[in-house]
Design an enzyme around this catalytic site. Sequence first.
Site, PDB file in Angstrom:
ATOM      1  N   PHE A 127       0.623  -1.052  -0.112  1.00  0.00           N
ATOM      2  CA  PHE A 127      -0.352  -0.031   0.075  1.00  0.00           C
ATOM      3  C   PHE A 127       0.679   1.029  -0.047  1.00  0.00           C
ATOM      4  O   PHE A 127       1.926   1.240   0.876  1.00  0.00           O
ATOM      5  CB  PHE A 127      -0.862   0.206   1.125  1.00  0.00           C
ATOM      6  N   ASP A 214       9.229   2.456   2.159  1.00  0.00           N
ATOM      7  CA  ASP A 214       8.525   2.869   3.012  1.00  0.00           C
ATOM      8  C   ASP A 214       7.832   3.018   4.115  1.00  0.00           C
ATOM      9  O   ASP A 214       7.126   1.975   4.177  1.00  0.00           O
ATOM     10  CB  ASP A 214       6.966   2.626   1.348  1.00  0.00           C
ATOM     11  N   LYS A 243       2.617   9.964   8.354  1.00  0.00           N
ATOM     12  CA  LYS A 243       1.746   9.477   9.815  1.00  0.00           C
ATOM     13  C   LYS A 243       2.243   9.458  10.770  1.00  0.00           C
ATOM     14  O   LYS A 243       2.088  10.601  11.302  1.00  0.00           O
ATOM     15  CB  LYS A 243       1.517   8.103   9.671  1.00  0.00           C
TER      16      LYS A 243
HETATM   17  C1  LIG Z   1      -1.262   5.242   4.704  1.00  0.00           C
HETATM   18  C2  LIG Z   1       0.304   4.861   4.094  1.00  0.00           C
HETATM   19  C3  LIG Z   1       0.277   5.937   2.982  1.00  0.00           C
HETATM   20  C4  LIG Z   1      -0.401   6.862   2.693  1.00  0.00           C
HETATM   21  O1  LIG Z   1      -0.547   7.983   3.855  1.00  0.00           O
HETATM   22  P1  LIG Z   1      -1.660   8.826   3.010  1.00  0.00           P
HETATM   23  O2  LIG Z   1      -1.183  10.391   4.063  1.00  0.00           O
HETATM   24  O3  LIG Z   1      -2.763   8.229   3.734  1.00  0.00           O
HETATM   25  O4  LIG Z   1      -1.393   9.217   1.869  1.00  0.00           O
HETATM   26  C5  LIG Z   1       2.024   5.251   2.297  1.00  0.00           C
HETATM   27  N1  LIG Z   1       2.232   4.113   2.462  1.00  0.00           N
HETATM   28  C6  LIG Z   1       2.061   3.224   3.479  1.00  0.00           C
HETATM   29  C7  LIG Z   1       2.582   2.801   3.805  1.00  0.00           C
HETATM   30  C8  LIG Z   1       1.077   3.660   4.294  1.00  0.00           C
HETATM   31  O5  LIG Z   1       0.937   2.979   5.495  1.00  0.00           O
END
Ligand SMILES: *Cc1c(COP(=O)(O)O)cnc(C)c1O
Length: 400
Positions: A127, A214, A243
Site C-alpha cells: 500500500f 516506504d 503518519k
Molecule cells: C498510510 C500509508 C500511505 C499513504 O499515506 P496518506 O497520508 O494516507 O497519503 C502510504 N504508504 C504506507 C505504507 C501507508 O501506510
Amino acid sequence: MSHLMNTYARLPVAFERGEGVWLWDEAGNKYLDALAGIAVNTLGHAHPALVKTISEQAARLIHTSNLFRIPLQERASDLLAEITGLDEVFFCNSGCEANEAAIKLARLYGHQRGVTEPHIIVLEDAFHGRTIATLSATGSRKVQAGFEPLVPGFVRVSMNDLDTVRGIADRDSNVVAVMMEPIQGEGGINIARLEYLRGLREICERKEWLFIADEVQCGLGRTGKWFVYQHAGIKPDVVPLAKGLAGGVPVGACVAGGRAAGVFKPGNHGSTFGGNPLAMAALITTLETIRQTDLLGNAERVGRVIRDALVRELGDLPGVREIRGMGLMLGIELDRPCGELVTRALAAGLVLNVTHDTVIRLLPALIMSEAEGREVVARLAPLVRSFLQEGKPVPKAAAH
Ligand SMILES: *Cc1c(COP(=O)(O)O)cnc(C)c1O
C-alpha cells in the site's frame, strides 16, 4: 445526511477529547486507543509538549511559503537526516505525496542515466497511497479498480522472494528502483525478512537501483528502532515518511541519500503547504520528545508485553492463524473475515482496526504504558474468543 463525499463507511462514534492513550466520545464514554489514528498520534492525545509547541507557533507564524527560507524546516531536515542516516529531505503533507516524490525522484534518476522508460519494482499486497501513481504502485485490486488506466512502469513481485528480483535484474535493464514497505501495514502486517532487506540492498547496490523503503506506517520508532531498515543494518536510498511524523499535524517527508541525493533541482518538484513553520514545529517537538523520553525503548518493551499476553491468551485458539509484528505494530491474523470486531471492540471501550479482511491491527501511541498494554489485551482477548466460538470459518472466496 451531511454533504460529505461518500468515501468512508464511518463508524457511528465521534470522539470529542483525548488524553494520552484514552479517548472520550460525545456521550462521555471512555475508550482505550490502540490505533492512534492509524499510527499517527505518536505521542498520544493532548501531549503537553506538542500542545505547547503548536499553540505557541500558531501565535507566531503558521505559513510563509517555500519561496522563502524556513529555518524550522532546515532544523527539521537536520533532525531527519540524523535519524535516517540519509542526506536531504523534501517536505510535503501526507504519505501518498511522500511516495509521489519518491516515484518522481526514481524516474528522474532513471532519465538522468539514459533510461527513458524507467521501471520500479513493487510488491504484492503493498500500500503506497491513493493518488493515481501511488495506487498504481499499490498491490490491491480493490484500491485500483475503476481508476484505470493505471500509471505504467511498475513491476510486481511477491515479498521475501529474492530470486524473482534477481531474475528481473538479469533481463530488465529499465529498472531504476525497488519500492517496498519493510512491514506492510494495510496489507496485513506482513514482515519482510531481514535477509530479504539485505538481499534487496545488495541487488540495488550491484544494479545501481534506488532502494525506496516506504516507512510511512512502520517507521518513526514504532518497532523499537527509528526505522525498520535499521533492524537489518542497511541504509535505503529513499525513505518516504508521514503518519507519525508530527503527532497528528499532517506532515510528509521524502528523505534521500547516497545516489538519490542531488537528483531534484529547483523546478522539478514542489508543494505549497509542505514544510510550513507550524508543521515543522510539530515535527521537531514530536521527534525530540520521542528521543528525550526514550519512546523507542518504550515501544519495544510495551510491544513485547502486548505480544506475550496475546500469545498467552489467544495463541492456542483454533481460528487464530498467527500473531505477528514488531514493537507496537501488531497483527492477529484469524482464519476468517473479522471486520465486525471493530464495532464490538468499540462497544467494549477499545479502538482498533481490521485490515486485509482477516487481520486485527494494533498501532498504539508510543507512549502507551505496560499496564495500558495489558489492558488492551484484557479487553480484546474475550472478544476474539467469543467471535471465534460463534461460527465456522467462512472460506475467504465465499466472503467476497
Ligand atoms: C498510510 C500509508 C500511505 C499513504 O499515506 P496518506 O497520508 O494516507 O497519503 C502510504 N504508504 C504506507 C505504507 C501507508 O501506510
